[in-house]
Design a protein around this motif. Structure first.
Motif, PDB file in Angstrom:
ATOM      1  N   SER A 122       3.163   4.562  35.484  1.00 29.10           N
ATOM      2  CA  SER A 122       3.673   4.807  34.131  1.00 29.10           C
ATOM      3  C   SER A 122       5.197   4.791  34.112  1.00 29.10           C
ATOM      4  N   GLY A 123       5.803   5.466  35.085  1.00 25.49           N
ATOM      5  CA  GLY A 123       7.263   5.498  35.157  1.00 25.49           C
ATOM      6  C   GLY A 123       7.852   4.121  35.399  1.00 25.49           C
ATOM      7  N   TYR A 124       7.238   3.370  36.300  1.00 23.15           N
ATOM      8  CA  TYR A 124       7.736   2.029  36.621  1.00 23.15           C
ATOM      9  C   TYR A 124       7.605   1.098  35.416  1.00 23.15           C
ATOM     10  N   LEU A 125       6.471   1.183  34.746  1.00 19.69           N
ATOM     11  CA  LEU A 125       6.259   0.377  33.544  1.00 19.69           C
ATOM     12  C   LEU A 125       7.313   0.694  32.492  1.00 19.69           C
ATOM     13  N   GLY A 126       7.563   1.986  32.272  1.00 20.16           N
ATOM     14  CA  GLY A 126       8.561   2.388  31.279  1.00 20.16           C
ATOM     15  C   GLY A 126       9.937   1.847  31.611  1.00 20.16           C
ATOM     16  N   MET A 127      10.307   1.918  32.900  1.00 20.08           N
ATOM     17  CA  MET A 127      11.613   1.401  33.320  1.00 20.08           C
ATOM     18  C   MET A 127      11.717  -0.097  33.058  1.00 20.08           C
ATOM     19  N   LYS A 128      10.688  -0.853  33.439  1.00 21.94           N
ATOM     20  CA  LYS A 128      10.709  -2.310  33.268  1.00 21.94           C
ATOM     21  C   LYS A 128      10.849  -2.680  31.788  1.00 21.94           C
ATOM     22  N   VAL A 129      10.060  -2.011  30.956  1.00 16.58           N
ATOM     23  CA  VAL A 129      10.084  -2.332  29.519  1.00 16.58           C
ATOM     24  C   VAL A 129      11.425  -1.959  28.909  1.00 16.58           C
ATOM     25  N   ALA A 130      11.965  -0.793  29.303  1.00 14.73           N
ATOM     26  CA  ALA A 130      13.244  -0.352  28.746  1.00 14.73           C
ATOM     27  C   ALA A 130      14.361  -1.320  29.108  1.00 14.73           C
ATOM     28  N   VAL A 131      14.443  -1.696  30.384  1.00  6.54           N
ATOM     29  CA  VAL A 131      15.497  -2.629  30.807  1.00  6.54           C
ATOM     30  C   VAL A 131      15.333  -3.976  30.111  1.00  6.54           C
ATOM     31  N   PHE A 132      14.100  -4.420  29.983  1.00  5.64           N
ATOM     32  CA  PHE A 132      13.797  -5.687  29.307  1.00  5.64           C
ATOM     33  C   PHE A 132      14.237  -5.648  27.847  1.00  5.64           C
ATOM     34  N   SER A 133      14.102  -4.474  27.212  1.00  7.59           N
ATOM     35  CA  SER A 133      14.345  -4.353  25.773  1.00  7.59           C
ATOM     36  C   SER A 133      15.775  -3.972  25.428  1.00  7.59           C
ATOM     37  N   ASN A 134      16.492  -3.324  26.360  1.00 10.17           N
ATOM     38  CA  ASN A 134      17.856  -2.880  26.055  1.00 10.17           C
ATOM     39  C   ASN A 134      18.723  -4.020  25.560  1.00 10.17           C
ATOM     40  N   VAL A 135      18.784  -5.085  26.351  1.00  5.53           N
ATOM     41  CA  VAL A 135      19.675  -6.202  26.022  1.00  5.53           C
ATOM     42  C   VAL A 135      19.194  -6.936  24.771  1.00  5.53           C
ATOM     43  N   ARG A 136      17.895  -6.940  24.548  1.00  3.68           N
ATOM     44  CA  ARG A 136      17.367  -7.610  23.348  1.00  3.68           C
ATOM     45  C   ARG A 136      17.666  -6.796  22.089  1.00  3.68           C
TER      46      ARG A 136
END
Length: 745
Positions: A122-136
């Motif tokens: 869950s933590g890893y998924l959240g990190m991946k999605v957040a980093v993916f979405s920040n710049v967008r």
């Protein structure tokens, strides 16, 4: 009915995952390209100066991604070795405590591993999605209007919220169904529920490492960047000339997203496990559907949160800055309102007209109706909203308390400290009274099972709570990326407005988390008493826990000390890591003085700062986590179950007050600084760069570990100790009939 109950759980899980994936696909359609000057309807382009900014955006995105990835990989290696060793301890001690019942030892250890792995995932998924979405989100903020950038950040939170809730739900329920093959009869389900408590323990252990490690990482970078950058050299926050900026943005993802995801997953797992253990006797009179009612509440919560999410993205969209905070608050309020009739309908559909529950204290059983269960869940749902709104009052600069803190900065940092600490203490009054009322009412209606249901109610709209919590760090990172990529200042202004609302709602989320943790801890304590009664054949705790026993009262005081010791360790860890960060940033400025030029020709060494935060957090997260994990274990083995009872109650009472006050003081200092930054230079507060602003920055710097490291981690302190006691209850009783090796119980 059994098939339909299982179908509901699986349907909710599948729908939650599908919805999270659909939101991710929408975000993925936004290319990482600068599009300054393009209209909302035109495709994104990258020509001329935009090409340089696009390259810079992608460079920053990659740096944040690699930093977050490397930290989580290092942190999870530590976690992997710990859970590997600790699962063996769980297996041996549980099996020994149950008279060498190998099945219970193996099942508890297996559920522990599953809970830990799900929490890490869950933590890893959240990190991946957040980093993916920040710049967008940054890219979307370049477009005219507010709708696109808000929806991007909101959908990023939804991916985390719905995926975590669905995965946790499915893993827990499938584990129960697997264990049920070994325990097919209703009278054996008490053993099934006892084995499943390992799932909550696994989630909570990873949450402890995630919250503490991620919190130390993010605040070391944040404090270091603020002190040297803003206070000493007067450069803006997230200025690309500051060597700590990438580490600061990485920290938002590993601490505020990954750590928070693991924390709230642990709350969900523990509250469900506590309700199942206390309500295991319901299975005998009400059947499987009645016993798994707490899981059904979480299942329908996914549907409610999904339906209400359309309010923000489609029905009442964000069209101006003033709409942002209201859109997020409407999510919390609407899910709360819709949850109550939904829970009632679920209770009437899946619970028998009357079923029996064994009392936690005393003999006999209670007759409970679906309406009774609905009242208890509703108490938690409404109580959570009230605590959230009270938290907002004390942490939002739209209200008087934070404005008083901002005005106190006129006379320097010292008065800012005094006002901020006083606000934190004062803000604990109403939430504690609300919790007391929820506990009293729910306990009166359904005994300790009612308290467990109230905790489930607090977390019933967890998908929405997580959506809003993740939204904040995503907007914060988006602003940092805009600053580092040197985009038009209007982009940063827009992301700052989004982030300001996110700060307020993040504080509301912390209020939810603290309130739910208090109820979860009390429910776990009730489950611990239930297990000791069952293990002793009603010879121990049949009449409740006597707090006037010498050993119980002594450990009541010891338990009250644990949260302060924990807060001291984590605060000092942030201080030491931040000191190393300050020295590194200043070293780079001294060795490369041209870094401070308006248009520097060289880049700072971001990797050195990332390495400092990573090493410090991995090193410093172990002592406080070890203290919380091993204190109840050693107390139970050496001093007995009465000592453990005192320890849990003392820790619970102290943690509630300290967690609320620290989180709200930190939130108030942060928003007081933002309130001053919005002021014009010729106003009373003088705005950015003034002495008043510098005093506010000092308060915000002190408040960072308050609200993002120690305060939130205290949730886990009270939950983790209680779930540890629950998992090892039979082991404690096996040592001299619950009196411990020293025979003091």
């Amino acid at each position: 009915m059994e098939i339909s109950a299982s179908s509901l759980v699986f349907l909710a899980g599948v729908v939650g995952i599908a919805w999270a994936y659909s939101q991710f696909r929408i975000i993925a359609k936004i290319p990482v390209e600068s599009n300054s000057g393009n209209s909302e309807s035109q495709p994104l382009t990258s020509s001329g100066n935009d090409a340089e900014k696009t390259a810079r955006l992608q460079e920053i995105y990659q740096a944040i991604y690699e930093g977050a990835e490397s930290f989580l990989r290092a942190e999870y290696i530590v976690c992997f070795w710990f859970i590997s060793v600790f699962s063996i301890i769980v297996l041996v001690l549980v099996a020994w405590g149950t008279g060498w019942d190998a099945a219970r030892g193996v099942f508890t250890a297996l559920s522990f591993l599953l809970g830990a792995i799900t929490s890490m995932g869950s933590g890893y998924l959240g990190m991946k999605v957040a980093v993916f979405s920040n710049v967008r989100t940054t890219v979307s903020a370049q477009k005219p209007g507010w709708t696109d950038c808000f929806n991007t950040a909101f959908r990023a939170g939804a991916v985390m919220g719905f995926a975590l809730c669905a995965l946790g739900l499915l893993m827990l329920y499938m584990t129960m169904l697997a264990f049920r093959m070994h325990y097919p009869e209703a009278k054996q389900w008490i053993y099934l529920t006892e084995c499943i408590t390992g799932y909550g323990l696994g989630g909570s252990v990873i949450a402890m490492f995630g919250r503490v490690g991620g919190g130390i990482y993010t605040k070391a970078a944040d404090v270091g960047a603020d002190l040297v950058g803003k206070v000493v050299h007067g450069i803006p926050e997230d200025d690309p000339r500051n060597p700590a900026t990438i580490a600061d943005n990485v920290g938002d993802n590993v601490g505020d997203v990954a750590g928070m995801g693991s924390d709230l997953f642990g709350s969900f797992a523990e509250s469900t496990c506590a309700a199942l253990v206390i309500g295991s006797s319901i299975g005998i009179s009400g059947g499987w559907d009645a016993m798994v009612f707490p899981i059904l509440v979480s299942s329908v919560g996914i549907f409610v949160c999904l339906i209400c999410s359309f309010i923000a993205t489609h029905i009442k969209t964000v069209k101006r800055e003033a709409d942002v905070e209201m859109a997020l608050k409407v999510q919390l309020i609407s899910t709360t309102i819709v949850m109550i009739p939904t829970v009632y309908y679920t209770a009437m559909s899946y619970l028998p007209a009357k079923f029996q529950l064994a009392k936690t204290v005393g003999t006999g059983s209670l007759d409970i109706t679906p309406l009774d269960a609905t009242y208890c869940v509703a108490m938690g749902v409404v109580g959570g909203l009230i605590i959230g709104l009270i938290t907002e009052y004390y942490t939002s600069h739209s209200y008087q308390p934070v404005r008083e803190v901002a005005n106190s900065c006129k006379t320097g940092a010292a008065t800012n400290m005094i006002y901020g600490i006083a606000l934190g203490y004062k803000s604990a009054i109403i939430p504690v009274l609300v919790l007391a009322l929820v506990i009293y009412t729910s306990f009166t209606i359904c005994d300790m099972y009612g308290v467990a249901l109230a905790a489930i109610g607090f977390l019933s709209n967890l998908a929405t709570g997580l959506t809003i919590d993740v939204y904040g760090p995503v907007c914060d990172n988006a602003g940092g990326i805009a600053e580092m990529a040197e985009l038009d200042p209007s982009v940063r202004e827009k992301t700052d407005a989004l982030d300001a609302a996110g700060n307020t709602t993040a504080a509301i989320g912390k209020g939810f988390a603290i309130g739910s943790a208090a109820l979860v801890s009390l429910a776990l304590f009730g489950a611990f008493v239930t297990r000791i009664r069952h293990a002793s054949g009603d010879k121990v705790f049949a009449d409740g826990v006597n707090m006037l026993e010498p050993v119980t009262f002594a450990f009541l005081i010891v338990g009250g000390m644990i949260p302060f010791a924990f807060a001291a360790l984590t605060m000092k860890s942030v201080g030491e890591a931040a000191m190393a960060m300050v020295l590194e940033v200043q070293r780079q400025f001294d060795e490369k003085p041209h870094l401070l030029d308006a248009n520097p020709t060289e880049r700072p060494d971001y990797d050195a700062c990332i390495a400092i935060s990573t090493q410090a957090s991995l090193r410093e997260m172990v002592p406080p986590a070890a203290m919380v994990i091993f204190t109840p274990l050693l107390t139970g083995i050496f001093f007995g179950v009465s000592a453990v009872s005192g320890l849990l109650v003392g820790s619970l009472i102290a943690s509630i007050q300290l967690a609320i006050s620290m989180s709200n003081s930190g939130g108030a200092w942060d928003n007081a600084k933002k309130y001053i930054e919005k002021a014009s230079p010729d106003s009373e507060l003088q705005g950015k760069g003034s002495d008043i602003h510098k005093a506010a920055v000092v308060g915000d710097t002190v408040g960072d570990p308050f609200k993002d490291t120690s305060g939130p981690a205290l949730n886990i302190v009270m939950k983790l100790q209680a779930v540890l006691a629950l998992v090892f209850a039979d082991t404690f009783f096996a040592v001299n009939a619950g009196k411990g090796l020293l025979k003091m119980g």
